[in-house]
Scaffold this motif. Sequence first.
Motif, short mmCIF file in Angstrom:
data_model
loop_
_atom_site.label_atom_id
_atom_site.label_comp_id
_atom_site.label_asym_id
_atom_site.label_seq_id
_atom_site.Cartn_x
_atom_site.Cartn_y
_atom_site.Cartn_z
N THR A 66 5.53 -6.08 -6.94
CA THR A 66 4.47 -7.53 -7.11
C THR A 66 5.07 -9.72 -6.51
O THR A 66 4.92 -10.01 -5.76
CB THR A 66 3.84 -7.91 -8.25
OG1 THR A 66 3.38 -6.55 -8.32
CG2 THR A 66 2.66 -8.73 -8.43
N TYR A 67 6.04 -9.02 -7.01
CA TYR A 67 7.04 -10.76 -7.38
C TYR A 67 7.41 -10.86 -4.97
O TYR A 67 7.29 -11.35 -4.84
CB TYR A 67 8.08 -10.50 -8.07
CG TYR A 67 8.35 -10.99 -8.93
CD1 TYR A 67 7.75 -12.45 -9.41
CD2 TYR A 67 8.35 -10.46 -9.95
CE1 TYR A 67 7.58 -13.55 -10.23
CE2 TYR A 67 8.62 -10.78 -11.79
CZ TYR A 67 7.79 -12.69 -11.24
OH TYR A 67 7.74 -13.48 -12.25
N LYS B 217 -5.29 12.85 -6.25
CA LYS B 217 -4.20 12.21 -5.84
C LYS B 217 -5.30 10.80 -5.76
O LYS B 217 -6.47 11.38 -5.31
CB LYS B 217 -3.36 12.97 -4.00
CG LYS B 217 -3.03 14.40 -4.06
CD LYS B 217 -2.97 14.36 -2.66
CE LYS B 217 -2.65 15.34 -2.05
NZ LYS B 217 -2.21 16.80 -1.46
N VAL B 218 -4.07 9.65 -5.67
CA VAL B 218 -4.59 8.70 -5.26
C VAL B 218 -3.52 7.64 -4.77
O VAL B 218 -2.66 8.31 -4.44
CB VAL B 218 -5.21 8.13 -6.78
CG1 VAL B 218 -6.49 8.76 -7.63
CG2 VAL B 218 -3.49 8.27 -7.62
N SER B 219 -4.07 6.46 -4.39
CA SER B 219 -3.29 5.53 -3.87
C SER B 219 -3.14 4.19 -4.39
O SER B 219 -4.41 4.20 -6.08
CB SER B 219 -3.83 5.10 -2.44
OG SER B 219 -4.30 6.09 -1.33
N ILE B 220 -1.93 3.23 -4.73
CA ILE B 220 -2.04 2.19 -5.03
C ILE B 220 -2.40 1.09 -3.80
O ILE B 220 -0.93 1.57 -2.71
CB ILE B 220 -1.11 2.38 -6.21
CG1 ILE B 220 -1.56 1.13 -7.16
CG2 ILE B 220 0.02 2.32 -5.32
CD1 ILE B 220 -0.10 0.82 -8.12
N MET B 221 -3.48 -0.21 -4.24
CA MET B 221 -2.71 -1.10 -3.10
C MET B 221 -2.47 -2.95 -3.90
O MET B 221 -3.10 -2.90 -5.50
CB MET B 221 -4.62 -1.81 -2.74
CG MET B 221 -4.40 -2.27 -1.82
SD MET B 221 -4.50 -3.79 -2.04
CE MET B 221 -6.94 -3.74 -2.57
N LEU C 84 1.41 -0.87 -0.05
CA LEU C 84 0.01 -0.01 0.04
C LEU C 84 0.58 1.14 -0.09
O LEU C 84 1.21 1.41 0.65
CB LEU C 84 -0.80 0.00 1.22
CG LEU C 84 -1.78 1.42 1.40
CD1 LEU C 84 -2.97 0.89 -0.48
CD2 LEU C 84 -2.71 1.07 2.64
N ASN C 85 0.45 1.87 -1.10
CA ASN C 85 1.17 3.12 -1.12
C ASN C 85 3.23 2.80 -0.96
O ASN C 85 3.36 4.09 -0.16
CB ASN C 85 1.13 4.36 -0.93
CG ASN C 85 -0.48 5.28 -1.03
OD1 ASN C 85 -0.84 4.67 -1.70
ND2 ASN C 85 -1.39 5.02 -0.56
N GLY C 86 3.78 2.56 -1.37
CA GLY C 86 5.08 1.60 -0.88
C GLY C 86 5.87 1.56 0.06
O GLY C 86 7.03 0.81 1.11
N GLN C 87 4.83 0.99 1.30
CA GLN C 87 5.05 0.08 1.84
C GLN C 87 4.29 -1.27 2.09
O GLN C 87 3.50 -2.10 1.88
CB GLN C 87 4.93 1.13 3.24
CG GLN C 87 5.56 1.93 3.57
CD GLN C 87 4.81 3.07 5.00
OE1 GLN C 87 4.32 2.93 5.22
NE2 GLN C 87 6.14 3.06 5.96
N PHE C 88 4.58 -2.40 2.69
CA PHE C 88 4.09 -3.64 2.68
C PHE C 88 3.64 -3.40 3.86
O PHE C 88 4.47 -3.35 5.16
CB PHE C 88 5.15 -4.53 2.73
CG PHE C 88 5.56 -5.23 1.19
CD1 PHE C 88 4.34 -6.16 -0.05
CD2 PHE C 88 6.66 -4.65 1.34
CE1 PHE C 88 5.00 -5.76 -0.78
CE2 PHE C 88 7.27 -4.73 0.03
CZ PHE C 88 6.04 -5.52 -1.16
#
Length: 296
Positions: free
Chosen positions: A84-85, A115-119, A12-16
């Motif tokens: 992802t890997y 602004k958005v987030s990525i998961m 989530l946004n650069g962190q696990f």
Amino acid sequence: MNYYNSNTVIYLNGQFVKANEAKTDLYGQSLHYGFAAFEGIRAYKTHNATRIFKAREHFERLKRSCELTGIPFNWNIEDLIRQTYRLLELNNLKDAYIRPLVFSEPQMTLVTPEKVSIMLCAWEWAAYLGDRQLKVSISPFERPNPKSIHIEAKISGHYVNSILATSDAKNKGFDEALLLDANGHVAEAPGANIFIEKNGKLYTPAKGNILPGITRATIIELCRVLDIEVIEQEINVDFLKNADGAFFCGTAVEVAGIHTIDEVVYRQRWRDSIGATLQRAYKNLVLEKVNYEVII
């Protein structure tokens, strides 16, 4: 189905982070209006290692979906593939379904977000539609008019149409639905493309009223390798029901044979069909048992 447990990790946004500790805002535009872009990607345990099938193509389509709809996309695709890997490794997943999702900031307006987030999340995956031929019904729901949405974009809100169609089919005792377009031509399944076999050739709906899937493109390339003619054209229901056979294809379903369309039973044995040949070829490709990849 349990998609995660107390040990599951997401990106989530650069962190696990732990899936059960991750949070989102209840005032998000994506939650209220379905304005988010996503992908469905498969990872397979091969004799070499765990491989994500066509990872770049999927993340490029995610980026394209965002661009078409005005959703910001500021991530590096190579980095997303690496993450992802890492996600699969952290969750000890070998055969998995991967879901990237780009979702918007909290806002209640009807303008695109700034602004958005990525998961990124993943879970174990079995056969989406089972491993038998399918009973399919032609849905009373149509695919949206391409003038109403960017139909080639994989956007969350578009899938209300898919949920309605699949639920209707299952409520009537079928395995899956087949939707027509606004002109009454064959379009696609709620989450898959369709190929139709007749007289030794394959036919598939032309682009324009469908989401042209990555698996669809892979099947067409496999047909070129195997010298199978594929014709992309408008297809009416009579042609569909008088064909020799048909199958769905998609990241989730892979290649799934169709046994019946409404009351019509395809009399050609599945094991003798072009679809069955492509089902085996596709499985060999994703498992890296045959080196089709050098060609496609």
